[in-house]
Design an enzyme around this catalytic site. Structure first.
Site, PDB file in Angstrom:
ATOM      1  N   SER A   1       0.825  -1.217   0.000  1.00 21.99           N
ATOM      2  CA  SER A   1       0.000   0.000   0.000  1.00 21.99           C
ATOM      3  C   SER A   1       0.855   1.262   0.000  1.00 21.99           C
ATOM      4  O   SER A   1       0.331   2.365   0.094  1.00 21.99           O
ATOM      5  CB  SER A   1      -0.931   0.011   1.219  1.00 21.99           C
ATOM      6  OG  SER A   1      -0.179  -0.023   2.408  1.00 21.99           O
TER       7      SER A   1
ATOM      8  N   ASN B   1      -1.896  -4.286  13.754  1.00 20.14           N
ATOM      9  CA  ASN B   1      -3.359  -4.162  13.704  1.00 20.14           C
ATOM     10  C   ASN B   1      -3.884  -2.950  14.476  1.00 20.14           C
ATOM     11  O   ASN B   1      -4.707  -2.183  13.960  1.00 20.14           O
ATOM     12  CB  ASN B   1      -4.020  -5.444  14.232  1.00 20.14           C
ATOM     13  CG  ASN B   1      -3.719  -6.641  13.356  1.00 20.14           C
ATOM     14  OD1 ASN B   1      -3.177  -6.492  12.255  1.00 20.14           O
ATOM     15  ND2 ASN B   1      -4.053  -7.834  13.825  1.00 20.14           N
TER      16      ASN B   1
ATOM     17  N   HIS C   1     -42.103  20.069  -8.977  1.00 20.79           N
ATOM     18  CA  HIS C   1     -42.120  19.349 -10.269  1.00 20.79           C
ATOM     19  C   HIS C   1     -41.425  20.153 -11.369  1.00 20.79           C
ATOM     20  O   HIS C   1     -41.747  19.994 -12.545  1.00 20.79           O
ATOM     21  CB  HIS C   1     -43.552  19.045 -10.739  1.00 20.79           C
ATOM     22  CG  HIS C   1     -44.416  18.381  -9.729  1.00 20.79           C
ATOM     23  ND1 HIS C   1     -44.519  17.019  -9.614  1.00 20.79           N
ATOM     24  CD2 HIS C   1     -45.237  18.900  -8.767  1.00 20.79           C
ATOM     25  CE1 HIS C   1     -45.375  16.713  -8.639  1.00 20.79           C
ATOM     26  NE2 HIS C   1     -45.826  17.839  -8.102  1.00 20.79           N
TER      27      HIS C   1
ATOM     28  N   SER D   1     -16.429  28.569 -25.288  1.00 14.11           N
ATOM     29  CA  SER D   1     -16.285  27.743 -26.452  1.00 14.11           C
ATOM     30  C   SER D   1     -15.247  28.479 -27.264  1.00 14.11           C
ATOM     31  O   SER D   1     -15.142  29.701 -27.193  1.00 14.11           O
ATOM     32  CB  SER D   1     -17.623  27.682 -27.173  1.00 14.11           C
ATOM     33  OG  SER D   1     -17.430  27.517 -28.551  1.00 14.11           O
TER      34      SER D   1
ATOM     35  N   LYS E   1     -20.044  32.368 -24.462  1.00 15.64           N
ATOM     36  CA  LYS E   1     -20.612  31.208 -23.777  1.00 15.64           C
ATOM     37  C   LYS E   1     -20.069  31.070 -22.373  1.00 15.64           C
ATOM     38  O   LYS E   1     -18.905  31.346 -22.116  1.00 15.64           O
ATOM     39  CB  LYS E   1     -20.279  29.948 -24.562  1.00 15.64           C
ATOM     40  CG  LYS E   1     -21.404  29.496 -25.449  1.00 15.64           C
ATOM     41  CD  LYS E   1     -21.564  27.998 -25.383  1.00 15.64           C
ATOM     42  CE  LYS E   1     -22.889  27.567 -25.973  1.00 15.64           C
ATOM     43  NZ  LYS E   1     -22.892  26.133 -26.241  1.00 15.64           N
TER      44      LYS E   1
ATOM     45  N   GLU F   1     -21.290  21.017 -13.236  1.00 17.57           N
ATOM     46  CA  GLU F   1     -21.449  19.680 -13.821  1.00 17.57           C
ATOM     47  C   GLU F   1     -20.484  18.676 -13.206  1.00 17.57           C
ATOM     48  O   GLU F   1     -20.856  17.534 -12.897  1.00 17.57           O
ATOM     49  CB  GLU F   1     -21.215  19.736 -15.336  1.00 17.57           C
ATOM     50  CG  GLU F   1     -22.276  20.514 -16.103  1.00 17.57           C
ATOM     51  CD  GLU F   1     -21.860  20.705 -17.560  1.00 17.57           C
ATOM     52  OE1 GLU F   1     -22.324  19.924 -18.409  1.00 17.57           O
ATOM     53  OE2 GLU F   1     -21.068  21.636 -17.835  1.00 17.57           O
TER      54      GLU F   1
END
Lengths: 461, 461, 461, 461
Positions: free
Chosen positions: B25, B112, B158, B279, B285, B292
C-alpha cells in the site's frame, strides 16, 4: 352517509388508468395511517385554537378522523385506487362522513408538508422500535457471554488462529458494534425530530398558524427552519438507511461466524433444531439457514440505501414526484431489519457451544508463540530480537514435529538464554490472563466489561 | 548511516514480486505519516513512563521519529517498495537511525492496532477540515443571500413554477442541509474518537500499559472498550462515507440548479468567467462545467461508500487483510469532497443574478392563484370550495388569454361573490409577505432566519 | 381426496414459528408457479421415458400437476405457510392428489436444481416480455419522430444551446440506446438459456437421466456443463439487473428531458392531460409526474442490482440459503421496468410539441457561429484561425446588441476578408442541412435513419 | 522550435486557478495517449484523402503526432497543467512542432467526438487484455484440476458437507463462471466497437468526411448511427464495469474458498510461501493475504460500477461535463482487475492440496446417506419413502455413535428390507462414480469436461 356528489382526486382526475396505476402509492403506503391521522388531528386542533376554522369544525374533524382510524384498524375501511394515496383516501372518507367541515382540514397545509410529516412520524416510530429490539439483541448476547464465561476459543486474524481469547470477549465485540448502531439510530432520531407542517406547498402558508404547538403535540423536538427545505428534504430517510446498512453489516459478520462455527470443520456450535433446517435424508443435519438468510439480506439493505441516494441525486428544489419513491425501499429495509433482529435475538440463547473443541482449537499449533516472545521482551530483549528468537524456536519445534509445550527447557535455551521455567508454564489460560489491560481478554477485564455492558443496557432501556 | 544488516519485512519477506506489489500500500498510504508518527511518539513516551522500555530508549525513539517526520516533509525520505506500507517504512528507517532502541518501539502493540490508530487520527483530522470548509461554504451562501435580499424568484415543484419566494429563502434551504451535514460529521467525529492502541493483534497486550494517557495525548475522547472490536472495526470510515454521500447529494442538487439557472431558458444567473468554460468560437458562452463536475463526482462519493460497505460484508472477526482496502476509497472521497467545497465556496459569491428576469418568471402565469384561494378561505369558504372557485376562474382567464391581474373585479365575482378589491392587489410581493410564519418566505421571516444562521455559524466556527 | 396423513416440510419441520416465517418465501414466490410446473412435468416425462419411474406414474404426475396449475389459475389453490415455498406447496398438493406416485417426482432431482431451473425459466420469459415492450417503446418513439419530422430544436451541450438539430434526430439518439438495451437483454437471454436440472443437490444424480431431452422440451439452448456451478450460479439474474439498470438509466435521461421540456422556461412540450397531474387550484397545470416517477424509480433498479451483487459476494460454493434473496429484488425490478416501459409507450405519442418555440430557441443567440467558422475553413483558413475570427465577430455583435443575422456583410468582413454573401444565408435550416454525414442531423440523413430504424424494428419484432 | 506566440486553452482560458485544477484531467488521463494519437492520425489521413486539408498538411500532422508519441514514450514530453487534458496537450505540442498545419487537425471534429473515440479505443484494448488474462487464469485452473485429478473432497451446501466430489469438478465450476465472463466481455467489445468520430460537437459536421474508412483504419466494426447518441453515450464503459463486477464476484467466491481451505480448521491447502504472508513470530504461518485482498477489492469494483451508473442518471442530452468523471473509476477497475487476474494466475498452480485430509473430510459423518436412499429408490421405493427409511437409519447410527460404514447388514435391514450387500459397498468413490450424468462429478464425466475445457480454451485463445 349518502355519497351525494362523487369526489374526485383534485390532482389526478384526468389521468389515464395506466398513468394512475403507475403513480398510485395506495398499494403500499397504508402503513402510514396512524401517523397521517395523528398529524391531521393535531393540525385541526391547532386550526381551531387559532380560529382559522371554527372550534366546532375542528371537533367534527377530530371525531371523524378517530372513527376512520377505527375503521382502518378493524379492516372495514375500503381503500380506493382512484384516490391515489393514503392521504387522499382518508380525506375523501372524512368528507363523506362529516361533509363540508372535512373540506376545511386542508386549510393552511398542502400535500407536500403533510406527506413529509407522516414520513417523519413513521421514521421516529421506527427508531424507537429498532432501538428496543437492538437492546433485546444485546441483552441476548450478554446472556450468551455470561452463560459461557469460561469458554476459551482461538482469536482469529486472516481466519488463522492467532491468540486465545474468551468467547465472552469475542461476543462483547458485537456488543460494542451494536452500541455504535444505537448511537447512529439516535443521531437519525435527532435529525428526524423536526416538524415540517406549516411549510405548505413550499413557501409557508398565509394563515396565523402555531407550528410550535403542533410540534409539541406530535412529539417533535422542534419545527423546521425553512419551508423549502422542509418539503424537499429526505435526509432523515437516508439516515435511517445508513444506520440500517451498518447494522446489517455487523449482523452479516455475526452470521458469517455462525455459519463457520456450525460447519463440521469448525464444530464450535451446534445449532438448535428450532433454528436450523435439516435435510430430508440427513436428519442430524443442522443447516444454518437463518444465519445465511440474514447474511443474504444485507444485500437488500445496502441496495435500498443506494436506491434512495440515487433517487435524490441532482433533484432541483423543492418537491418532485420522484420523492414518492422513498417509501418502498424504506418499508423493505425496516421489515428486513426488524425481523432479522427478532430472529437473532431468539436464536442466540439457543446456541450450544462445544467448549472442549473450542479450547482444543485455541491450544493447538503455535498460538502461544507471542506469549513466549513477550516473556523475553519483559526480560529486556528488544521486541524485534525476541520475535526472531521465538521464530527460530518455532521452526525448530516444527522440524521436530513437536508442540511448543512438548519442548524441554534446554531446547528453549538454545534460542535464548533468557528463557526460564516461566516459559514452560505458558498455556491458553496464562496467555488470556496476561492480557490484563483495559479492553483486553483477561477474565477480570471481561468480567468488568460484562458488568459495564449490563449497566449501559439498563441506561439505554 | 551504514546499512549494516539488511532489514527485511517481517511478514512479507518470502513474497513473490507480483504478490508483494499486489499487497503493498506504500503507493498511496504515505499521506498517513503525521498520524503514524504522532501515535508512535505517544506510544513510546507511555512505554517509557510505564518503565516498559527505558526512558532513554523512549527519548531516542521520539527524537528519531521527529527527524523522520522532517525527512518526509522535506521530501528527502526514500520510500521503499520492499517495505510494503508506510508503517514499516518508518520503523525500518528508525532502526537505521537509532539502532536497537528502534526495535523496542513495537513493544506492546501490533500492526493491527497501530493501523487502526493511524486511520482514526486521519479521520478525526478530516472531520475537522471538512467542518471548517463547510462553514466557509455556508458563510459564502449567506453572503449571496444577504447581497440579494430583495431578489424574488419562482418557487418550484415538479420543476413547474409554484409560488413566488425570495432567492434568499431558497438559498437558506441549502444552509439547512449543510447544518445537518455538520451534525452528521460531528456524529462521525464522536464515534471515531476512540483509541484502539493497546488492543495488540486482537486480544490486548501483556504489558502494564496506560492507554488513557496515550488517548489523552493524542486527543481521543476515550479508549476502545474491546480489543477484538478495536482491530476489526471500520465503522468510523463508513460513517465518513455516509456523511460525505449525503453532503455530495446536497451539492448535486445545488449544482443541478446552477446548471438550470445558467441555461438560456432560465437565464437566472450569469456565471463568472473565472468559473465557466467558454467555447473556442462562442466566447460569450459560459458553460457551467464546475457545477457539472461537482454533480458528476457525486457518483464517485456514492461508489466509495458502496465499495466500503461491500468490503466489510460478512467478514469474520477480527482483522482480515481485506481491511487494507479501506484506504483508497476514503482518500478519493476526501479529496473529492474538499476540492468541491472549496471551488463552490469560491464560485458562489461570483454568481450574477438577473433579478428582473427572476421576478418576471415569478409573476407570469397563474402562480398567484393559491393566494386568491386563500383570500376566499379567510373569508370563510371551505378550502376545497375556494380551490374550485379559483380553478374555474383560472380556466376562464386562460380562455380569455389574460393573466389574473388583467381581470376586472366583476369578472372575479362571477366565480365567487366573496371576491373584493383585495383580490386586485395580490402580486408577488403581497404573496411573499403573506407567508409570515416561522420558516416561511415573508421578508421579515427571512431576515430573522439570516440573522439566526449567522449566529449559528459563529457558534460553529 | 382424503388428507390421510399430515405431510410435513422435510427440511423445516422443527423450525420455530419465527424462524419459519423468516425463512419462508411463499409470500412472494408464487409467481413462479407456471415455470415450476412446466419443469416438473418435463422432468416426470423424462423419468418415465428413461424407465426411472413407471410411465403410469409419470402420467399421473403430469395429470396432477396440470390440475394444480388450473387450481392456481382459478384462485382455488390454498397456499400454506407451513410449506415454506412454492415448490413444496405444489409437491405436497400433488401427493394429496395422486398419492405415492407424487413421492416419485423428486427422484433424480433436488430443490437446488429445481429452484435454479424455475428461476431461469422466469428470466427467459422476462427477457421475451421486455424485448417486446421495448420494441413497442421504440415504435412509439419512431412515430413521434416521424410525425414531427420538420421540427427544429437546439441541440444542447452542458444544457447550453449548441447547434440546431431536428427533433427527430434527437429522438433517434434514444432509439439507438434502446437498440443497445435489446442487445444486452439478448446477451442475458443467451447466458440464461442453460438447463440446470440434473445437477441434483450439487454433484449430479445417480440415475440414467436424459438432460438434453428435458432442455429441448423446456426450450433451453443447452444443458449446464457443471453440476456445482449449476446450483451455485445466479449470474443470469445479475445480467438481467445490469440490463435493467442501463435501460432505466436511459429512461431517466429521457424522463429528465420531458421534465425540462415541460417547464415554463423551456416550453417545448405540453403534456397530455392523461399523463400529467394538475393542481387542485391551477387546473391548467401539467405536472410531469410520470416522468418524475420513472426518473425516481431508476434508484430502485440500481439498488436491486447492488443488492444482488452484494448478496453474491464471497459466497463459497455451492448452494447457500443466501441465494433465496435473489427473488424479491428481481421481481421488483421486473415490475418496475415493465410498467415504466408501458406507461412511456402510451405517453410519448400524446406529447404536443411547440414547434415554433423550439425553432425560435434554436435560432436565438449565436448558435450559428460554428457554421460561420466552418464556412471560413472551407475557404482555406486553418480551423483554429477561423474560430478566432468568428469569436471576435461574436464579441463585436454582442457589443452592438445584435444577432449575427442582423450584421451587414462589411461588418463581417472586418473580421475576415474571406466572408462573402454565403455568410448572410446561414440559418438554422442551412446549418442542419450542412451536417450531411452518416449519423448527422441533415434531413436527408435523418430520413434514412428513420427508414433504417423501421427496418431494424421489423427484424426485431 | 520557437514558442512564438503563447497558446492558450480555447475553453479554459479565463478560469480561476482553483477552477482549472478542479476541472483538469491531465493528472490521470495521460494513459489515453496512444489511442488519442492513433485516432488523430487516422482522422488527418482521411481529411487529406477527402481533400478537406491538403495532403501535405496531413503528412505533417501524421509526422508530428508520431514524434509526439515517441516523446511521450521516452518520458521527455512535458505535460502542462494549463492545458487541461491530454487531448489539448497533444494538440498544442503539435502546433508548436508543425505550426499552422497543426491548427487544421481539429477540422471536422470536436472535443466531444474525439474524447468518445479515445475512450472507446481504450475499452476495446482493455477487453482484449482482459480476455487474454482470463484465458491464462482458466489455463492455470485447468492445470490445477489436471494435476489433482484423483483428489476427492466434500461438496458443500450451506457450508455443510453434502456429497463427495472431485476437486477437479469443483474447480471446473469456476472455469464455467469465467467462460461466462469471457462472453460478457465479448458483448462489451461488440457494443463498444463503434466509431463516434464524425459526430462533431453533437450534430455531425459540415464536411464531406469518410467515416467508414476511419473506422476501418482504427479497427472499429462500424460507425455510430446517430451523432447525438455518439457524444452522449457511455454505455460501453458501464458494460465494462458490469463485466468486471460479475468477474470480481466470481473471484471473491474463489478467494473465500482459498481463505477457508487454508484455515487450520479446513486444512485443505497449504499456501505457497511466495503467496502468503507470515507473522514476524510464527514463521510457519501462511496468511492468505492475496485472497483476502482480492476479496476486498471486489468492493471497489462494485463501487466503481455504482459511481458510473450514478453519474449517468438523469443527464439530459447531449454531452455534459459530468461525463469526464467516467475515467477514474474505469482506470481503477481495470488496474484492479488485471492485477488480480495476474496474481491469481500465478498463485493457483502453487497451491498444495492435502489430498488425504480432503478425502477424509468427504468420508466422515453421514455424507453417503443420499447414496443409500438412491439405492432404495432404484429398487422401487418412492423417493420420499426411501428418504424416510434412511433418515431413521441415520438417527439409529448416530445413537449408536457409529458411522454408516460401521453398521452390519441386518442393522440396515431393520429400516428397509430392500437393503442388501450393495449398501455395504457404498463409499466416497462409488458415490462419485455413480453421478455419471452430463455435468456430474463421475471421473469419466470430469475427464470429458476437462478435455472439452481445454478445447474451448484453444478456440478462445
Amino acid at each position: 352517509m349518502a355519497k351525494q356528489d362523487p369526489i374526485k382526486s383534485p390532482t389526478a382526475r384526468g389521468l389515464a388508468p395506466l398513468a394512475l396505476q403507475y403513480s398510485s402509492s395506495i398499494e403500499y403506503d397504508t402503513a402510514l395511517y396512524p401517523f397521517d391521522i395523528a398529524a391531521s388531528i393535531a393540525h385541526a386542533r391547532m386550526l381551531g385554537r387559532q380560529n382559522i376554522i371554527s372550534s366546532d369544525d375542528a371537533k367534527k374533524i377530530e371525531r371523524g378522523l378517530t372513527e376512520i382510524e377505527k375503521e382502518i384498524e378493524s379492516g372495514e375501511f375500503a381503500w380506493r385506487e382512484e384516490f391515489e394515496d393514503i392521504h387522499l383516501n382518508i380525506e375523501v372518507r372524512l368528507r363523506e362522513k362529516i361533509g363540508s367541515a372535512g373540506g376545511r382540514l386542508h386549510t393552511a397545509r398542502s400535500r407536500n408538508d403533510q406527506v413529509a410529516t407522516g414520513m417523519r412520524l413513521f421514521v421516529l416510530s421506527v427508531c424507537g422500535a429498532l432501538t428496543e429490539q437492538l437492546t433485546a439483541l444485546q441483552d441476548a448476547l450478554l446472556g450468551v457471554a455470561e452463560s459461557n464465561i469460561d469458554v476459551v476459543m482461538p482469536g482469529y486474524t486472516h481466519l488463522q488462529r492467532g491468540q486465545p481469547v474468551l468467547l465472552a470477549h469475542h461476543l462483547l465485540a458485537y456488543f460494542e458494534m451494536f452500541e455504535r448502531d444505537a448511537h447512529r439510530i439516535h443521531g437519525t432520531f435527532e435529525r428526524t425530530s423536526e416538524l415540517p407542517l406549516g411549510a405548505g406547498a413550499l413557501a409557508g402558508v398565509p394563515y396565523p398558524i402555531d407550528r410550535e404547538s403542533v410540534a409539541e403535540e406530535l412529539g417533535f423536538d422542534r419545527i423546521s427552519a425553512n419551508s423549502i427545505d422542509a418539503v424537499s428534504d429526505r435526509d432523515f430517510i437516508i439516515d435511517l438507511h445508513t444506520s440500517a446498512a451498518v447494522l446489517m453489516m455487523h449482523i452479516s459478520r455475526l452470521a458469517e461466524e455462525i455459519v463457520l462455527w456450525s460447519s463440521e470443520e469448525f464444530g464450535f456450535i451446534r445449532l438448535p433444531e428450532e433454528f436450523a433446517t435439516g435435510s430430508s435424508i440427513m436428519p442430524q443435519k443442522r443447516n444454518p439457514d437463518i444465519a445465511e438468510l440474514a447474511r443474504g439480506r444485507t444485500g437488500r439493505v445496502y441496495g435500498n440505501l443506494m436506491a434512495t441516494l440515487t433517487m435524490m441525486k441532482a433533484l432541483p428544489l423543492s418537491y418532485n414526484r420522484d420523492l414518492q419513491e422513498d417509501k418502498r425501499p424504506l418499508f423493505d429495509t425496516v421489515s428486513n431489519l426488524m425481523s432479522t433482529l427478532e430472529v437473532l435475538t431468539a436464536m442466540l440463547p439457543a446456541l450450544e457451544f462445544d467448549a472442549a473443541r473450542m479450547e482444543a482449537a485455541a491450544s493447538e499449533g503455535y498460538a502461544l508463540a507471542t506469549d513466549l516472545a513477550d516473556s523475553l521482551v519483559r526480560k529486556g530483549l528488544p521486541f524485534r530480537d525476541a520475535h526472531q528468537a521465538v521464530a527460530d524456536l518455532v521452526l525448530y519445534a516444527q522440524s521436530q514435529q513437536k508442540a511448543l509445550g512438548d519442548l524441554a527447557l534446554d531446547e528453549y535455551r538454545r534460542f535464548s538464554p533468557l528463557f526460564d521455567k516461566d516459559a514452560l508454564s505458558i498455556d491458553v489460560h496464562s496467555s488470556i490472563a496476561a492480557r490484563d489491560v483495559p479492553g483486553g481478554t483477561a477474565p477480570v477485564r471481561v468480567a468488568e466489561a460484562l458488568k459495564l455492558a449490563r449497566e449501559r443496557l439498563k441506561g439505554d432501556a
